[in-house]
Design a protein around this motif. Structure first.
Motif, mmCIF file in Angstrom:
data_model
loop_
_atom_site.group_PDB
_atom_site.id
_atom_site.type_symbol
_atom_site.label_atom_id
_atom_site.label_comp_id
_atom_site.label_asym_id
_atom_site.label_seq_id
_atom_site.Cartn_x
_atom_site.Cartn_y
_atom_site.Cartn_z
ATOM 1 N N ARG A 116 0.820 -1.216 0.000
ATOM 2 C CA ARG A 116 0.000 0.000 0.000
ATOM 3 C C ARG A 116 0.855 1.266 0.000
ATOM 4 N NH1 ARG A 116 -3.514 -1.059 5.167
ATOM 5 N NH2 ARG A 116 -1.446 -1.679 5.877
ATOM 6 N N LYS A 117 1.774 1.371 0.947
ATOM 7 C CA LYS A 117 2.598 2.565 1.049
ATOM 8 C C LYS A 117 3.955 2.354 0.403
ATOM 9 C CE LYS A 117 0.438 4.736 5.054
ATOM 10 N NZ LYS A 117 0.685 5.398 6.356
ATOM 11 N N SER A 118 4.737 3.416 0.320
ATOM 12 C CA SER A 118 6.039 3.354 -0.330
ATOM 13 C C SER A 118 6.948 2.338 0.363
ATOM 14 C CB SER A 118 6.700 4.730 -0.314
ATOM 15 O OG SER A 118 5.949 5.657 -1.049
ATOM 16 N N ALA A 119 7.750 1.662 -0.451
ATOM 17 C CA ALA A 119 8.688 0.675 0.088
ATOM 18 C C ALA A 119 9.918 1.383 0.648
ATOM 19 C CB ALA A 119 9.095 -0.306 -0.997
ATOM 20 N N SER A 120 10.383 0.883 1.771
ATOM 21 C CA SER A 120 11.595 1.428 2.379
ATOM 22 C C SER A 120 12.790 0.518 2.179
ATOM 23 C CB SER A 120 11.378 1.649 3.880
ATOM 24 O OG SER A 120 11.049 0.421 4.528
ATOM 25 N N VAL A 121 12.536 -0.756 1.868
ATOM 26 C CA VAL A 121 13.624 -1.712 1.693
ATOM 27 C C VAL A 121 13.134 -2.865 0.828
ATOM 28 C CG1 VAL A 121 13.038 -2.983 3.802
ATOM 29 C CG2 VAL A 121 15.398 -3.037 2.950
ATOM 30 N N MET A 122 14.061 -3.468 0.076
ATOM 31 C CA MET A 122 13.745 -4.584 -0.823
ATOM 32 C C MET A 122 14.797 -5.667 -0.655
ATOM 33 S SD MET A 122 13.546 -4.574 -5.017
ATOM 34 C CE MET A 122 11.936 -3.826 -5.167
ATOM 35 N N SER A 123 14.369 -6.921 -0.771
ATOM 36 C CA SER A 123 15.298 -8.044 -0.634
ATOM 37 C C SER A 123 14.837 -9.191 -1.517
ATOM 38 C CB SER A 123 15.373 -8.503 0.824
ATOM 39 O OG SER A 123 16.261 -9.599 0.976
ATOM 40 N N ILE A 124 15.789 -10.043 -1.916
ATOM 41 C CA ILE A 124 15.465 -11.228 -2.718
ATOM 42 C C ILE A 124 16.130 -12.430 -2.078
ATOM 43 C CG2 ILE A 124 17.418 -11.060 -4.343
ATOM 44 C CD1 ILE A 124 15.284 -11.798 -6.547
ATOM 45 N N SER A 125 15.438 -13.570 -2.081
ATOM 46 C CA SER A 125 15.976 -14.765 -1.438
ATOM 47 C C SER A 125 17.209 -15.268 -2.184
ATOM 48 C CB SER A 125 14.912 -15.868 -1.372
ATOM 49 O OG SER A 125 14.497 -16.242 -2.671
ATOM 50 N N HIS A 126 18.023 -16.057 -1.501
ATOM 51 C CA HIS A 126 19.284 -16.515 -2.075
ATOM 52 C C HIS A 126 19.079 -17.412 -3.287
ATOM 53 C CE1 HIS A 126 22.180 -15.229 1.203
ATOM 54 N NE2 HIS A 126 21.003 -14.927 1.714
ATOM 55 N N TYR A 150 11.870 -15.889 -4.179
ATOM 56 C CA TYR A 150 10.964 -14.928 -3.561
ATOM 57 C C TYR A 150 11.582 -13.526 -3.501
ATOM 58 C CZ TYR A 150 8.277 -18.995 -2.033
ATOM 59 O OH TYR A 150 7.538 -20.148 -2.009
ATOM 60 N N LEU A 151 10.723 -12.537 -3.652
ATOM 61 C CA LEU A 151 11.084 -11.130 -3.536
ATOM 62 C C LEU A 151 10.266 -10.545 -2.394
ATOM 63 C CD1 LEU A 151 12.568 -8.651 -4.999
ATOM 64 C CD2 LEU A 151 10.342 -8.254 -6.071
ATOM 65 N N SER A 152 10.909 -9.701 -1.580
ATOM 66 C CA SER A 152 10.214 -9.142 -0.426
ATOM 67 C C SER A 152 10.375 -7.632 -0.390
ATOM 68 C CB SER A 152 10.762 -9.758 0.870
ATOM 69 O OG SER A 152 10.054 -9.254 1.990
ATOM 70 N N LEU A 153 9.333 -6.959 0.088
ATOM 71 C CA LEU A 153 9.326 -5.512 0.239
ATOM 72 C C LEU A 153 8.907 -5.159 1.661
ATOM 73 C CD1 LEU A 153 7.465 -4.600 -3.060
ATOM 74 C CD2 LEU A 153 9.853 -4.089 -2.586
ATOM 75 N N GLY A 154 9.592 -4.195 2.254
ATOM 76 C CA GLY A 154 9.214 -3.657 3.548
ATOM 77 C C GLY A 154 8.761 -2.224 3.368
ATOM 78 N N SER A 155 7.655 -1.851 4.013
ATOM 79 C CA SER A 155 7.076 -0.528 3.788
ATOM 80 C C SER A 155 7.466 0.455 4.886
ATOM 81 C CB SER A 155 5.543 -0.627 3.711
ATOM 82 O OG SER A 155 4.995 -0.860 5.004
ATOM 83 N N LYS A 156 7.129 1.714 4.650
ATOM 84 C CA LYS A 156 7.457 2.770 5.592
ATOM 85 C C LYS A 156 6.495 2.827 6.769
ATOM 86 C CE LYS A 156 9.772 5.578 2.091
ATOM 87 N NZ LYS A 156 9.807 6.851 1.353
ATOM 88 N N ASP A 157 5.433 1.989 6.747
ATOM 89 C CA ASP A 157 4.522 1.923 7.892
ATOM 90 C C ASP A 157 4.598 0.574 8.602
ATOM 91 O OD1 ASP A 157 3.378 0.412 5.946
ATOM 92 O OD2 ASP A 157 1.382 1.291 6.078
#
Length: 393
Positions: free
Chosen positions: A249-259, A263-270
């Protein structure tokens, strides 16, 4: 925050997984100062995959000098033997990890070429561990060989200020993003920019991660478009954008991908995180308010488990088990192959027993049944050397 012995500690500013050679996963956390009595700390914790939790007390702690400032970012070498920290005083410092799981020690090392270079927003190692990159608050981008620290690329005006960066799987390219919304691709061996990713005037490219599955090479980027947060995909062959999708929903603050790149993951600012399967770009896990109302500072997949590590200044470090389909274990694959082999052997035996001709083909409707094997053998007592009769020469 309190540790096991009740003493005060500063907030967690960064964290990362460490995969040791003995196939044990550890976690390193960086804590900033808290007043004048609590210095900046580096702490190493053990991880229990059965309970999905970190140890209650650190295995090792390193206290930074007051003049070194706070920890900004951590980059762990793929070997698990070293990691580098960027400090708020403008230096980068290396640490060697030695000992066993229950007895871990840290040995600090100075990196002369990376002293006094200014605060670094992000630092990272290449997948093969042969290169190290640092992106500065002042927009200066550096790539060096590891561990010789020989300079490969040194671009003072790479960006207005480096926001994020990532190496490709083959370590041929480096993608970097800027706080002004632009993103560039660098050809590492040539030490020059290759291209700038295209975007619309109302779009800002913020985060970037290369695909890691080794099949189709893509670059994933988070895009801020007004109040919307999109995840775009670029083709490495043409560097053209091939699509985008809204995942959080909100802007992403960090992004990561599994080894393994699955899988791809996003962490938001909330404080939310979402995990998507790269193949179909479908959400498989979503944790709302994991770090309630605060910016997720770091997000990283565990090297060997479907678990993520997240950190925030307000809520510290958390490990979360992902609600995704279970992976096949190696022994399970071998068991299935053994089962298929045995089933094939049984099927062949049944086919052979119910066949008739010399080539063991099944009998037709009007085909005479084959004689029993014993009936075509002659009685040894009636055996005669001239049983075929005289032969005219």
């Amino acid at each position: 925050m309190d540790n096991g012995d009740g003493s005060q500690q500063g907030p967690v500013t960064c964290g990362s997984w460490i995969r040791r050679p003995e196939n044990v996963n550890l976690v390193v956390l960086g804590r900033s100062r808290l007043g004048s009595s609590c210095p900046s700390l580096l702490q190493i914790f053990s991880f229990d995959p059965k309970t999905t939790s970190l140890s209650s007390s650190p295995l090792a702690t390193f206290v930074l000098e007051a003049e070194e400032g706070d920890l900004v970012a951590i980059a762990v070498h793929p070997s698990g033997d070293d990691f580098v920290c960027s400090l708020s005083n403008g230096n980068c410092k290396a640490f060697e990890l030695y000992g066993h799981e229950t007895s871990v020690k840290l040995l600090a090392k100075e990196l002369a070429p990376l002293q006094g270079i200014g605060p670094q927003n992000c630092i990272t190692f290449s997948v093969d561990g042969a290169k190290f990159a640092a992106g500065g608050l002042d927009g200066h981008l550096r790539i060096v060989e590891w561990p010789s620290l020989r300079k490969i690329l040194d671009e003072p005006r790479a960006h207005k200020s480096v926001r994020d960066m990532d190496f490709s799987l083959d370590s041929e390219f480096l993608a970097s993003t800027s706080t002004d919304g632009s993103a560039r691709i660098w050809k590492i061996e040539d030490g020059v920019p290759l291209t700038t990713l295209s975007r619309k005037p109302d779009e800002k490219i913020e985060l970037c991660r290369f695909s890691m599955d080794g099949t189709k090479p893509f670059l994933f980027c988070s895009i801020k478009k007004g109040d919307n947060s999109l995840t775009g995909v670029w083709d490495l062959g043409t560097w053209n954008k091939i699509g985008h999708k809204r995942l959080i929903r909100k802007s992403a603050s960090v992004m990561s991908i599994s080894h393994d790149g699955k899988y791809l993951s996003l962490g938001s600012k909330d404080g939310d995180i979402c995990v998507v399967e790269v193949k179909k770009m479908q959400i498989h896990h979503y944790s709302k308010r994991l770090h309630l109302g605060t910016n997720i500072a770091s997000l990283e997949f565990c090297p060997s488990e479907r678990v993520v590590l997240t950190t925030s200044v307000e809520w510290g470090a958390q490990v979360t088990k992902l609600n995704v389909p279970k992976d096949w274990k190696e022994w399970q694959i071998y068991l299935v192959l053994l089962g298929l082999f045995l089933a094939s052997a049984v099927a062949f035996y049944i086919f052979f027993e119910n066949s008739d001709s010399f080539w063991n083909f099944p009998m037709g409707k009007d085909q005479a049944a084959r004689p029993k094997f014993k009936s075509i053998l002659r009685d040894p007592k009636s055996y005669d050397e001239n049983s075929w009769g005289p032969v005219d020469m």
